[in-house]
Scaffold this motif. Structure first.
Motif, PDB file in Angstrom:
ATOM      1  N   ARG A  77     131.830  38.643  48.783  1.00 16.80           N
ATOM      2  CA  ARG A  77     133.249  38.745  49.865  1.00 16.80           C
ATOM      3  C   ARG A  77     134.799  38.216  49.436  1.00 16.80           C
ATOM      4  O   ARG A  77     135.153  38.942  49.542  1.00 16.80           O
ATOM      5  CB  ARG A  77     132.347  39.002  50.796  1.00 16.80           C
ATOM      6  CG  ARG A  77     130.958  40.219  50.828  1.00 16.80           C
ATOM      7  CD  ARG A  77     131.149  40.699  52.541  1.00 16.80           C
ATOM      8  NE  ARG A  77     129.615  41.754  52.635  1.00 16.80           N
ATOM      9  CZ  ARG A  77     130.448  43.268  52.774  1.00 16.80           C
ATOM     10  NH1 ARG A  77     131.775  43.864  52.692  1.00 16.80           N
ATOM     11  NH2 ARG A  77     129.441  44.325  52.909  1.00 16.80           N
ATOM     12  N   LYS A  78     134.194  36.679  49.674  1.00 12.01           N
ATOM     13  CA  LYS A  78     134.640  36.203  49.603  1.00 12.01           C
ATOM     14  C   LYS A  78     135.953  36.203  48.057  1.00 12.01           C
ATOM     15  O   LYS A  78     136.627  36.025  48.187  1.00 12.01           O
ATOM     16  CB  LYS A  78     134.382  34.567  49.589  1.00 12.01           C
ATOM     17  CG  LYS A  78     135.649  33.551  49.753  1.00 12.01           C
ATOM     18  CD  LYS A  78     135.627  32.340  49.841  1.00 12.01           C
ATOM     19  CE  LYS A  78     136.360  31.151  49.654  1.00 12.01           C
ATOM     20  NZ  LYS A  78     135.800  29.851  49.541  1.00 12.01           N
ATOM     21  N   ALA A  79     135.139  36.522  46.936  1.00 11.96           N
ATOM     22  CA  ALA A  79     136.174  36.444  45.819  1.00 11.96           C
ATOM     23  C   ALA A  79     136.809  38.099  45.780  1.00 11.96           C
ATOM     24  O   ALA A  79     138.033  37.594  45.455  1.00 11.96           O
ATOM     25  CB  ALA A  79     134.649  36.211  44.583  1.00 11.96           C
ATOM     26  N   GLY A  80     136.037  39.497  46.112  1.00  8.70           N
ATOM     27  CA  GLY A  80     136.839  40.078  46.270  1.00  8.70           C
ATOM     28  C   GLY A  80     138.228  40.069  47.564  1.00  8.70           C
ATOM     29  O   GLY A  80     138.923  40.520  46.826  1.00  8.70           O
ATOM     30  N   TYR A  99     124.601  46.581  38.838  1.00  3.68           N
ATOM     31  CA  TYR A  99     126.175  46.628  39.113  1.00  3.68           C
ATOM     32  C   TYR A  99     126.292  46.482  40.278  1.00  3.68           C
ATOM     33  O   TYR A  99     126.807  47.570  41.001  1.00  3.68           O
ATOM     34  CB  TYR A  99     126.565  47.338  37.866  1.00  3.68           C
ATOM     35  CG  TYR A  99     127.075  47.202  36.628  1.00  3.68           C
ATOM     36  CD1 TYR A  99     127.282  46.453  35.883  1.00  3.68           C
ATOM     37  CD2 TYR A  99     125.187  47.246  35.609  1.00  3.68           C
ATOM     38  CE1 TYR A  99     127.140  45.913  34.226  1.00  3.68           C
ATOM     39  CE2 TYR A  99     125.127  47.132  34.837  1.00  3.68           C
ATOM     40  CZ  TYR A  99     126.308  46.466  34.285  1.00  3.68           C
ATOM     41  OH  TYR A  99     126.031  46.305  32.550  1.00  3.68           O
ATOM     42  N   ALA A 100     126.744  45.257  40.677  1.00 11.26           N
ATOM     43  CA  ALA A 100     127.205  45.153  42.467  1.00 11.26           C
ATOM     44  C   ALA A 100     128.843  45.659  42.541  1.00 11.26           C
ATOM     45  O   ALA A 100     129.360  44.974  41.747  1.00 11.26           O
ATOM     46  CB  ALA A 100     127.049  43.741  42.980  1.00 11.26           C
ATOM     47  N   ILE A 101     129.212  46.306  43.132  1.00 17.19           N
ATOM     48  CA  ILE A 101     130.548  47.009  43.119  1.00 17.19           C
ATOM     49  C   ILE A 101     131.129  46.586  44.664  1.00 17.19           C
ATOM     50  O   ILE A 101     130.921  46.822  46.039  1.00 17.19           O
ATOM     51  CB  ILE A 101     131.135  48.379  42.988  1.00 17.19           C
ATOM     52  CG1 ILE A 101     130.453  48.106  41.687  1.00 17.19           C
ATOM     53  CG2 ILE A 101     132.467  48.164  43.084  1.00 17.19           C
ATOM     54  CD1 ILE A 101     130.836  48.990  40.907  1.00 17.19           C
ATOM     55  N   LEU A 102     132.130  46.361  45.066  1.00 14.70           N
ATOM     56  CA  LEU A 102     132.371  46.169  46.673  1.00 14.70           C
ATOM     57  C   LEU A 102     133.454  46.443  46.397  1.00 14.70           C
ATOM     58  O   LEU A 102     134.996  46.232  45.640  1.00 14.70           O
ATOM     59  CB  LEU A 102     132.732  44.335  46.795  1.00 14.70           C
ATOM     60  CG  LEU A 102     133.362  43.983  47.836  1.00 14.70           C
ATOM     61  CD1 LEU A 102     132.398  44.274  48.970  1.00 14.70           C
ATOM     62  CD2 LEU A 102     133.638  42.368  47.632  1.00 14.70           C
ATOM     63  N   ARG A 103     134.114  47.323  47.249  1.00 12.22           N
ATOM     64  CA  ARG A 103     135.088  48.095  47.807  1.00 12.22           C
ATOM     65  C   ARG A 103     135.795  47.290  48.781  1.00 12.22           C
ATOM     66  O   ARG A 103     135.411  46.848  49.385  1.00 12.22           O
ATOM     67  CB  ARG A 103     135.061  49.323  48.294  1.00 12.22           C
ATOM     68  CG  ARG A 103     136.116  49.820  49.260  1.00 12.22           C
ATOM     69  CD  ARG A 103     136.208  51.448  50.408  1.00 12.22           C
ATOM     70  NE  ARG A 103     137.333  51.126  51.083  1.00 12.22           N
ATOM     71  CZ  ARG A 103     138.304  51.675  50.522  1.00 12.22           C
ATOM     72  NH1 ARG A 103     137.852  51.967  48.720  1.00 12.22           N
ATOM     73  NH2 ARG A 103     139.211  52.337  51.279  1.00 12.22           N
ATOM     74  N   VAL A 104     137.527  46.837  48.504  1.00  5.87           N
ATOM     75  CA  VAL A 104     138.126  45.707  49.110  1.00  5.87           C
ATOM     76  C   VAL A 104     139.954  46.276  49.726  1.00  5.87           C
ATOM     77  O   VAL A 104     140.316  47.300  48.405  1.00  5.87           O
ATOM     78  CB  VAL A 104     138.345  44.518  48.893  1.00  5.87           C
ATOM     79  CG1 VAL A 104     139.604  44.036  48.824  1.00  5.87           C
ATOM     80  CG2 VAL A 104     137.569  44.146  47.718  1.00  5.87           C
TER      81      VAL A 104
END
Length: 141
Positions: A13-16, A107-112
């Motif tokens: 989350r921080k990286a995103g 494959y983890a994908i984060l919505r930002v």
């Protein structure tokens, strides 16, 4: 299933958030137990995609992959998956993601959205490479 602890989740989350409006990317080191990927160590990677494309594409170079393999071996772990963000787009794989994925990783994908981390999902590429299947994502304390 992909399992990770709250520290790994917080790191993604921080990286995103920090990469926004560009995509972040990185590697998950861990182990596979009973068919589940257990993420234990997060390895952030600088997005090597040309700067004009970083907002919707990421690239991990072959050299970085080689270094990651060596680091995983040194830690007594294996690469179990990858993560990246989708700035202002849903947390589901794109056709580009499918074209560049391999079937045996998570494959983890984060919505930002507007700089704020939101939904985090995980996906497995089908052996046929035709589509991804969403896999359960378990966050442990």
């Amino acid at each position: 299933m992909l399992k990770m602890n709250t520290q790994i989740e917080a790191g993604i989350r921080k990286a995103g958030a920090e990469a926004y409006p560009n995509e972040c990317c990185g590697i998950l080191f861990g182990s596979e137990i009973d068919g589940s990927h257990i993420g234990k160590v997060l390895k952030p990677i600088s997005n090597a995609r040309e700067s004009g494309e970083q907002y919707h594409r990421f690239l991990i170079t072959a050299e970085e992959m080689m270094q990651a393999e060596l680091e995983a071996r040194r830690l007594g772990l294996e690469i179990v998956g990858f993560y990246h963000s989708h700035p202002d787009h849903p947390a589901r794989p794109s056709d580009y993601d499918r074209d560049h994925a391999l079937p045996f990783y998570s494959y983890a994908i984060l919505r930002v959205a507007e700089g704020k981390p939101e939904e985090l999902t995980s996906w497995l590429l089908q052996p046929s490479r035709e589509a991804f299947d969403q896999e359960p994502l378990e966050i442990e304390p």
